[in-house]
Design a protein around this motif. Structure first.
Motif, mmCIF file in Angstrom:
data_model
loop_
_atom_site.group_PDB
_atom_site.id
_atom_site.type_symbol
_atom_site.label_atom_id
_atom_site.label_comp_id
_atom_site.label_asym_id
_atom_site.label_seq_id
_atom_site.Cartn_x
_atom_site.Cartn_y
_atom_site.Cartn_z
ATOM 1 N N SER A 1 -10.793 5.477 6.352
ATOM 2 C CA SER A 1 -10.293 4.134 6.069
ATOM 3 C C SER A 1 -9.391 4.145 4.843
ATOM 4 O O SER A 1 -8.364 3.456 4.810
ATOM 5 C CB SER A 1 -11.470 3.171 5.856
ATOM 6 N N ALA A 2 -9.763 4.921 3.829
ATOM 7 C CA ALA A 2 -8.912 5.030 2.640
ATOM 8 C C ALA A 2 -7.551 5.596 3.007
ATOM 9 O O ALA A 2 -6.503 5.091 2.555
ATOM 10 C CB ALA A 2 -9.590 5.915 1.597
ATOM 11 N N GLU A 3 -7.544 6.625 3.832
ATOM 12 C CA GLU A 3 -6.297 7.267 4.242
ATOM 13 C C GLU A 3 -5.407 6.307 5.022
ATOM 14 O O GLU A 3 -4.209 6.160 4.708
ATOM 15 C CB GLU A 3 -6.620 8.491 5.104
ATOM 16 N N HIS B 1 -0.788 3.266 6.145
ATOM 17 C CA HIS B 1 -0.363 2.370 7.228
ATOM 18 C C HIS B 1 -0.489 0.891 6.851
ATOM 19 O O HIS B 1 0.527 0.215 6.665
ATOM 20 C CB HIS B 1 -1.166 2.665 8.490
ATOM 21 N N TYR B 2 -1.723 0.406 6.728
ATOM 22 C CA TYR B 2 -1.912 -1.044 6.625
ATOM 23 C C TYR B 2 -1.339 -1.630 5.348
ATOM 24 O O TYR B 2 -0.631 -2.640 5.380
ATOM 25 C CB TYR B 2 -3.397 -1.389 6.776
ATOM 26 N N TRP B 3 -1.634 -1.041 4.199
ATOM 27 C CA TRP B 3 -1.111 -1.599 2.954
ATOM 28 C C TRP B 3 0.407 -1.413 2.855
ATOM 29 O O TRP B 3 1.085 -2.233 2.242
ATOM 30 C CB TRP B 3 -1.805 -0.961 1.760
ATOM 31 N N GLN B 4 0.900 -0.343 3.482
ATOM 32 C CA GLN B 4 2.347 -0.122 3.462
ATOM 33 C C GLN B 4 3.084 -1.177 4.288
ATOM 34 O O GLN B 4 4.213 -1.561 3.964
ATOM 35 C CB GLN B 4 2.674 1.277 4.015
ATOM 36 N N ARG B 5 2.476 -1.626 5.362
ATOM 37 C CA ARG B 5 3.121 -2.600 6.264
ATOM 38 C C ARG B 5 2.967 -4.041 5.766
ATOM 39 O O ARG B 5 3.754 -4.908 6.140
ATOM 40 C CB ARG B 5 2.507 -2.482 7.661
ATOM 41 N N GLN C 1 -2.067 -11.100 13.121
ATOM 42 C CA GLN C 1 -3.512 -11.341 13.165
ATOM 43 C C GLN C 1 -4.275 -10.056 13.482
ATOM 44 O O GLN C 1 -5.323 -9.783 12.888
ATOM 45 C CB GLN C 1 -3.840 -12.434 14.195
ATOM 46 N N ASN C 2 -3.751 -9.282 14.411
ATOM 47 C CA ASN C 2 -4.376 -7.987 14.724
ATOM 48 C C ASN C 2 -4.318 -7.049 13.520
ATOM 49 O O ASN C 2 -5.282 -6.322 13.224
ATOM 50 C CB ASN C 2 -3.692 -7.336 15.923
ATOM 51 N N HIS C 3 -3.179 -7.073 12.839
ATOM 52 C CA HIS C 3 -3.006 -6.252 11.638
ATOM 53 C C HIS C 3 -4.055 -6.614 10.578
ATOM 54 O O HIS C 3 -4.712 -5.736 10.005
ATOM 55 C CB HIS C 3 -1.584 -6.455 11.087
ATOM 56 N N LEU C 4 -4.205 -7.915 10.324
ATOM 57 C CA LEU C 4 -5.175 -8.369 9.329
ATOM 58 C C LEU C 4 -6.598 -7.989 9.717
ATOM 59 O O LEU C 4 -7.393 -7.540 8.885
ATOM 60 C CB LEU C 4 -5.072 -9.886 9.148
ATOM 61 N N MET D 1 -7.050 -4.249 9.298
ATOM 62 C CA MET D 1 -7.005 -3.909 7.881
ATOM 63 C C MET D 1 -8.301 -4.311 7.179
ATOM 64 O O MET D 1 -8.861 -3.540 6.385
ATOM 65 C CB MET D 1 -5.814 -4.593 7.211
ATOM 66 N N HIS D 2 -8.798 -5.487 7.486
ATOM 67 C CA HIS D 2 -10.037 -5.953 6.862
ATOM 68 C C HIS D 2 -11.239 -5.107 7.285
ATOM 69 O O HIS D 2 -12.162 -4.907 6.492
ATOM 70 C CB HIS D 2 -10.273 -7.429 7.206
ATOM 71 N N GLU D 3 -11.225 -4.618 8.499
ATOM 72 C CA GLU D 3 -12.308 -3.737 8.952
ATOM 73 C C GLU D 3 -12.322 -2.448 8.134
ATOM 74 O O GLU D 3 -13.389 -1.960 7.743
ATOM 75 C CB GLU D 3 -12.138 -3.419 10.440
ATOM 76 N N HIS D 4 -11.143 -1.905 7.871
ATOM 77 C CA HIS D 4 -11.075 -0.683 7.058
ATOM 78 C C HIS D 4 -11.378 -0.969 5.588
ATOM 79 O O HIS D 4 -12.000 -0.152 4.911
ATOM 80 C CB HIS D 4 -9.690 -0.039 7.207
ATOM 81 N N GLU D 5 -10.962 -2.132 5.116
ATOM 82 C CA GLU D 5 -11.271 -2.502 3.734
ATOM 83 C C GLU D 5 -12.763 -2.715 3.543
ATOM 84 O O GLU D 5 -13.310 -2.461 2.457
ATOM 85 C CB GLU D 5 -10.482 -3.749 3.344
ATOM 86 N N ALA D 6 -13.454 -3.145 4.601
ATOM 87 C CA ALA D 6 -14.913 -3.296 4.537
ATOM 88 C C ALA D 6 -15.597 -1.938 4.395
ATOM 89 O O ALA D 6 -16.686 -1.841 3.823
ATOM 90 C CB ALA D 6 -15.422 -4.018 5.788
ATOM 91 N N ASN D 7 -14.971 -0.886 4.928
ATOM 92 C CA ASN D 7 -15.472 0.480 4.718
ATOM 93 C C ASN D 7 -15.113 0.985 3.323
ATOM 94 O O ASN D 7 -15.904 1.673 2.672
ATOM 95 C CB ASN D 7 -14.874 1.434 5.756
ATOM 96 N N PHE D 8 -13.917 0.644 2.893
ATOM 97 C CA PHE D 8 -13.367 1.169 1.643
ATOM 98 C C PHE D 8 -14.064 0.596 0.413
ATOM 99 O O PHE D 8 -14.385 1.330 -0.530
ATOM 100 C CB PHE D 8 -11.866 0.842 1.612
ATOM 101 N N TRP D 9 -14.303 -0.714 0.393
ATOM 102 C CA TRP D 9 -14.888 -1.381 -0.767
ATOM 103 C C TRP D 9 -16.298 -1.882 -0.463
ATOM 104 O O TRP D 9 -16.543 -2.515 0.557
ATOM 105 C CB TRP D 9 -14.052 -2.581 -1.177
#
Length: 218
Positions: free
Chosen positions: A135-137, A142-146, A158-161, A164-172
């Motif tokens: 998720s960090a990678e 990808h997500y933060w760059q876009r 909406q799909n992007h958000l 992204m939030h699913e990966h951020e839930a893993n990250f933080w």
């Protein structure tokens, strides 16, 4: 004389039998102690791994974190900042790597002692840590760059958000109310406790009983 010889032989037999039983009891106590030590060591490392994951995922960082990443030649300052922010998880993981290495080393001893079907908690822990790093990678590349830089339709955004939030839930840690990483870690530890607790309690009881029997005053 024959009676005396018989009694002496019987005494020798009983003495030998006592020695054999004593050695067998000592062996069982020793094996039981080794099992307890292995179960306790692995369980302790899993508790330490849980704390290590918390440190890896803590939502705040200082300005020096992420700076060990080597930037590529054509990175813009914005891209560098984004990639450095994601790289924080990898830097923190490196600081905690020893704990996870010890768990990997003991994994096969644990399976050899208690059965191949005991590998699940180890597999789940490894998969959970890998998902944090994945998720960090992907957040950084990808997500933060876009975010805010790439044109999207409302549906795409909406799909992007959502992703992204699913990966951020893993990250933080604490990003979502039902923290998926925390939940998976707790489940892995509970599965391991189901294996280790009976071993620790049962073998401790057996060892205590054997010691009392061996050294009981006559």
């Amino acid at each position: 004389m024959e009676i005396v010889q018989i009694l002496q032989s019987v005494s020798v037999i009983f003495a030998c039998l006592s020695i054999v039983l004593g050695v067998d009891a000592w062996r069982r106590e020793y094996v039981g102690k080794r099992k307890i030590e292995l179960a306790e060591d692995v369980l302790t490392l899993f508790y330490q791994a849980r704390d290590a994951v918390r440190r890896i995922r803590r939502p705040w960082s200082n300005s020096s974190e992420g700076q060990n990443r080597k930037p590529t030649e054509h990175e813009t300052p914005e891209e560098k900042n984004t990639l450095d922010r994601a790289y924080v998880a990898f830097e923190r993981f490196e600081k905690e790597r020893e704990i996870f290495t010890k768990i990997d080393v003991l994994r096969y001893r644990f399976m050899a002692r208690f059965g191949q079907n005991t590998s699940k908690p180890f597999d789940d822990l490894r998969a959970t840590v890998n998902d944090i790093l994945f998720s960090a990678e992907i957040l950084g590349t990808h997500y933060w760059q876009r975010q805010g830089r790439v044109k999207m339709t409302p549906e795409e955004f909406q799909n992007h958000l959502k992703e992204m939030h699913e990966h951020e839930a893993n990250f933080w840690e604490g990003f979502s109310k039902e923290d998926p990483i925390k939940k998976r870690l707790e489940e892995a530890i509970k599965d391991l406790e189901k294996i280790c607790r009976p071993i620790i309690e049962e073998q401790s009881g057996v060892a205590s009983f054997l010691v009392k029997k061996l050294f009981k005053k006559k």
